[in-house]
Each structure stands twice: as C-alpha cells, then as structure tokens.
Enzyme design. Structure first.
Site, PDB file in Angstrom:
ATOM      1  N   TYR A 239     -43.698  61.459 -42.896  1.00  0.00           N
ATOM      2  CA  TYR A 239     -44.931  60.795 -43.737  1.00  0.00           C
ATOM      3  C   TYR A 239     -44.301  60.153 -44.416  1.00  0.00           C
ATOM      4  CZ  TYR A 239     -49.588  59.634 -46.298  1.00  0.00           C
ATOM      5  OH  TYR A 239     -50.438  59.581 -46.736  1.00  0.00           O
ATOM      6  N   CYS A 240     -44.289  58.435 -44.225  1.00  0.00           N
ATOM      7  CA  CYS A 240     -44.144  57.570 -44.906  1.00  0.00           C
ATOM      8  C   CYS A 240     -42.519  57.369 -44.957  1.00  0.00           C
ATOM      9  CB  CYS A 240     -44.434  57.490 -46.213  1.00  0.00           C
ATOM     10  SG  CYS A 240     -44.287  55.807 -47.298  1.00  0.00           S
ATOM     11  N   LEU A 241     -42.177  57.271 -45.885  1.00  0.00           N
ATOM     12  CA  LEU A 241     -40.707  57.280 -46.517  1.00  0.00           C
ATOM     13  C   LEU A 241     -39.990  58.975 -45.905  1.00  0.00           C
ATOM     14  CD1 LEU A 241     -37.940  55.908 -47.497  1.00  0.00           C
ATOM     15  CD2 LEU A 241     -38.265  56.862 -49.272  1.00  0.00           C
TER      16      LEU A 241
ATOM     17  N   PHE B 105     -46.257  59.282 -39.441  1.00  0.00           N
ATOM     18  CA  PHE B 105     -47.649  58.835 -40.311  1.00  0.00           C
ATOM     19  C   PHE B 105     -46.838  57.962 -41.744  1.00  0.00           C
ATOM     20  CE2 PHE B 105     -48.737  63.699 -40.320  1.00  0.00           C
ATOM     21  CZ  PHE B 105     -49.391  63.584 -38.627  1.00  0.00           C
TER      22      PHE B 105
END
Length: 585
Positions: free
Chosen positions: A316-318, A344
């Site tokens: 997710y993200c980073l 994500f």
C-alpha cells in the site's frame, strides 16, 4: 548525540553543522517549507515576467476586462434589487464555498464574484510565462492560491452571509461555542494531547480488532498472523506491506470496514506488517534496512509458518513501492517465492508524482534533510502540514469556519481517528526515498542498486493487480497506471472512485463507490489511460470482491488453515494483535 550519529550519512556530505542547525531552526517556523525553494520559484517567475512586456500588457488587459465584467454585474444587481441574473464566473468544480443561496444577495454576490475573478486572473498570470521552469511555475501558482484562500470572503464573519444569518439567529452563541472549540484545540496542541473526539476510538478496542497474533518481531516490524474464520483456506498466504508513513490498521479499521476481516472471511490466510514508529535512535535506517528487516524478514517468517507455498504480496502506497524494489531484487536473484503482487495506490514511476511534487526539489529536500539531521526523524506534524496545504481550502479554512465561527464540531469518524494517529520517518530512509526515487526516478531509469547490483521493474514476471483512486492527490491514478508500461507480465488495473485512503477502504455495500477494471495480458497492446476511462465499463460497488476473485484464480485448491506461528522454528505467537508497535507514540 543524534547529530553526531546522523552526520555520518552520505546525504549530509559537504554540509556545515552550523548551517544545518540554522535550517532546522528555520524549519520549525516555516512548517518545513524551504524559504530558498519558494524564493527561487518566485524569482524565476518574476524575472521572466519582468522581461516580457507583451505578457504584462496582456495581463493588464485581462484585469481591465474582468473589472468591467464585475462592474456590469454590479449594475445588473443594482437594477434588480441587489440580485444579478447570471454570475460573471462560476466556482471551480469541487468548490462548494459559495453554493448557498445567501451568496446571491447584495453585497455578498459581489464579494465572492470579485474573489473568483481574482483567483482566475492569478492562475492566468502564473501560467505559460516563457522561460519559467514548470516546477517553479506550479509553486508560484500554488502559493498564490494559498494566499487567496486566506482572503476568501467565506472565511470572515462580516463577509459571509451564512455566518451572519446564523449569528443573528443564535444570538452569537455560535461564536461562543467556536471560541471554546478554539481554546480546546489550542490547549490540546500545547499539551500534545490528541484532537477532540479521539477518546471514542482506541486501537485494540474498536479499531484494529480482527483476531490475530504477533508471530515475529525485530527492531523495525511486528508481523501479525490473523486467525482463520473458515474451515478451509486458499493455500497461498497474503502478506500485506503497508506504508510506514501510516499506521497499518487503515486496512483493519473496524468490523465491516476492515480489508483484513474481509480477506479472512473469504478464506485467505493473512499476514500484516506493523512498522515501528521510529525515533532518533532509528535515524540511520535506510531503504535497504526497510527492505531487509521489513519485507524480506516477514517473507521468511511467512514461508516458515506456511511452508512450500508461494505468497501473494500486497503493498500500500510507499509499502507498494518498497515491495516492487524487493520483488525486482528477488526476480534478479532467481527467488520465486512470490505468487503475485498487488499494489494499492503505489507508484513505481515518479515522473508524474502529483501535487506532492510542489514540495519536492533539491532545495526543499536539502532543507528537510537538515531538519531531520537535527531531530533524527521527520515529525508527524511536518508531514501533516504538507498534506493539509495541498487541500487547505477543505482541511484548514473550511474547518476553521465550521468549528470556530459556526461553532460546529464535526464527529470524529474512524478514518479521521486513524489519520490523527500519525507516524514519523527516519532521516536516512526518507532522504534516500526522496532523492533516489521521487527526484531522480532511479528505479525506472535503471540506476537503483540492491546489494551492489542493479534491479529492473521489468524483471518481475508474476501477475500484478494494481489499484488507483480517482481523487488521489498523493499517488495520482495515472501515475499508478504506469505499471502497465513498465511490467512485462499480466497486469490487472482497477480504478475506483474516492481518494488515497477512502478509495482503498471501500467495503462491499458502499453506496457511492464505482470502479473500472481491465486485465492486460503481457502480449496485449498498451491501452492509454484516457482510453481506459473511455472504453472500460464502470461497475457499481466495491473493488474488493474483484480483487478476491483475482487472488482466487491465482491460488490453488483450498486446504486446512495453517497453525498460528511455528513454535519449533522460532516463530511462536508472542502477543495478541494489534501488538505493541502500533501503540507507540
């Protein structure tokens, strides 16, 4: 002691300690924004504007035309008892400050029309000035919008008709409530207490309560294994790598809004990384440490607890960016333990990083490095300030009007409580991330090394499921979509309505969500993002069931659930979820 430790970092090469100390002190006043970066942007724009007399004349003409339009509108208002038939200008999409009918009455219609015309003129004045660097142009435009938003007539009692009517109706009690709200918030900030309403939400009580056990921990992570709820499960476990810029329980928010709960109920064995909230002692942890102590250590534990099975890795993200780095290194080394990758709202290519690019250039990163050098970490307040600036109209000024002038306290919902539970970032990791990935785009441009050897995103051959969100200002969906250009494997891309967080936390039954999904086989021609929007049909509801079906297609026949931990091999259950790292301030 912290400064001596961090000074050994390569990111501080050539820096004088006194200069860094001064920059750190300045950062506390400016909220982490570099005065030099802002000055360079303004100077670039102002100098080029000063040697462009033709453009100056054009802007004077535009200002005159706008003043004439406003004057004609004022005359129509006077002839119609204070109300004009057709406004000079309509607010931008998403700007709801002036939609109430009270704003159409004299003199408030002139106030907001004048404001919108000025806002439009400033946008024109800062765009397309020949010779100005695009980044500097965007910064000048952004700063101008921030200043104008401060001066919006919606922000002040005497120029906001809704506020005046409410104050008259309530006899000023709204202002009394607003004053109490302001004093309460100020007191909480001074005493470093959580915001109002946080007492109603407690991690482990009504947030992050899906049953599970911490089965492994090191100095950087706790690994949570969630208890099965079905008699049989898909054999391949799911390992989730959240971003360390956030607490992991965004994906285990509360019953009914928990992606973890949903996956477990669909027969998946789920593992979650919970990152430690770093302190000054962790200043020298870099991207390599996050990959080694985070993803690779968690993967070893999952492989031990669920032996002889490949893993569905999810970032997710980073966390998704780090997962791609780890997966590329694994592919380079012939490590085939991954069954699939899911991303994500995660970027791999940073050529179009979105509005956060406004705050990131060499000058700004150097300033942030000096701030982190002094403290060892980037504080949660500094990160929150940048995100609030991106949406100051909604997150700052509209909130201040509502709470301090209208006297209305918004209810603290679960997502807001999670957002207020902020984290820090260690010096070395954040500096390496900003310079190597965000600024230089080293991974995509073949300059990123792992263990001294280069890695490439196209080495990855496992199928990929990527999710973008339409209103994402942190990882714009078209940037996330670039995985279709980079990957040499099957890519399924889902685009859902919502923002960076709300679009991901979209359980089945959500009344307002829609999504589009398309699978591109490795030999299929590339579909441009605009073609994706135009050609892929929209579906109602949550994208979660779509992802579950995709995982199931890439999984084997169901088996009995694995045990919780593996005592004989050193991965025994240590404590109940959510563990202790997520509770650290």
């Amino acid at each position: 002691m912290t400064r001596e430790v961090v000074e050994s970092s390569d990111t501080g090469r050539g820096a004088h300690p006194f200069d860094r100390l001064m920059h750190a002190s300045m950062g506390r006043i400016t909220g982490g924004l570099s005065p030099a970066a802002l000055g360079l942007a303004y100077a670039d724009w102002a100098i080029h504007m000063s040697i462009s007399p033709g453009r100056q004349v054009e802007l004077v003409e535009k200002a005159w035309r706008k003043a004439t339009r406003l004057s004609l509108y004022a005359m129509r208002c006077a002839a119609n008892g204070g109300e004009g038939h057709t406004p000079c200008i309509e607010p931008l999409p998403g700007d709801s400050r002036f939609t109430a009918p009270e704003w159409q009455r004299w003199p408030f219609n002139l106030y907001y029309q004048s404001f919108l015309l000025t806002q439009q003129w400033w946008h024109v004045a800062t765009k397309d000035v020949r010779g100005v660097e695009t980044h500097h142009e965007d910064v000048v435009n952004f700063v101008g919008r921030q200043i104008l938003d401060i001066l919006s007539p919606a922000n002040y009692l005497w120029t906001n008709p809704e506020l005046l009517e409410q104050t008259a109706r309530e006899g000023g009690t709204n202002l009394y409530r607003g004053m109490r709200n302001w004093f309460d918030d100020a007191s909480r900030r001074i005493q470093k207490q959580p915001p109002a309403g946080m007492d109603n939400w407690q991690v482990g009580e009504n947030l992050a309560i899906t049953p599970g056990k911490v089965v492994y921990s090191n100095r950087l992570i706790e690994l949570i294994q969630y208890e099965p709820t079905t008699e049989r499960v898909h054999p391949e476990p799911v390992l989730i790598v959240p971003a360390w810029i956030m607490k992991y329980y965004i994906l285990d928010l509360r019953p009914g809004k928990s992606l973890v709960e949903y996956l477990v109920n669909q027969g998946h064995t789920v593992f979650m990384i919970s990152w430690k909230n770093p302190t000054a002692e962790d200043a020298e942890l870099g991207m390599a440490a996050y990959r080694r102590l985070g993803i690779m250590a968690a993967l070893r534990a999952v492989n031990t607890i669920v032996p002889e099975q490949k893993v569905h890795a999810t970032g997710y993200c980073l966390g998704g960016t780090l997962l791609m780095l780890a997966a590329a290194a694994m592919a380079r080394d012939g490590d085939d333990r991954l069954a699939s990758i899911t991303l994500f709202a995660a970027q791999t290519d940073f050529t179009e990083p979105g509005e956060l690019d406004l705050f990131i250039d060499d000058s700004q990163v150097t300033f942030l490095e000096d701030m982190m050098w002094h403290s060892g970490v980037l504080s949660s307040d500094q990160m929150a300030g940048a995100f609030q600036l991106l949406r100051s109209k909604d997150l700052v000024w509209s909130r201040m009007v509502r709470e301090y002038l209208m006297g209305e306290r918004g209810e603290m919902i679960d997502l807001m409580a999670w957002n207020a539970d902020a984290t820090r970032l260690p010096y070395r990791m954040h500096s390496e991330y900003l310079r190597q990935l965000f600024l230089n785009n080293d991974f995509v441009e073949e300059r990123y090394d792992v263990d001294g050897q280069p890695i490439h995103p196209w080495d990855i051959r496992v199928p990929i499921f990527a999710v973008g969100t339409t209103k994402d200002h942190i990882a714009p969906w078209k940037s996330v979509y670039k995985i279709n250009r980079l990957a040499r494997t099957d890519v399924t891309f889902a685009l859902t309505t919502g923002g960076h967080n709300a679009g991901i936390v979209t359980p089945p039954g959500h009344p307002r969500r829609t999504y589009q999904v398309h699978c591109r086989k490795v030999r299929d021609p590339y579909m441009a993002p605009d073609d994706f929007i135009a050609e892929v049909p929209s579906k109602k509801g949550s994208w979660w069931p779509e992802w579950h079906r995709w995982l199931a297609r890439h999984s084997g026949n169901k088996v009995k659930p694995p045990q919780m931990g593996a005592d004989a091999r050193g991965y025994r259950p240590q404590r109940n979820a959510p563990g202790k790292y997520v509770l650290m301030d």
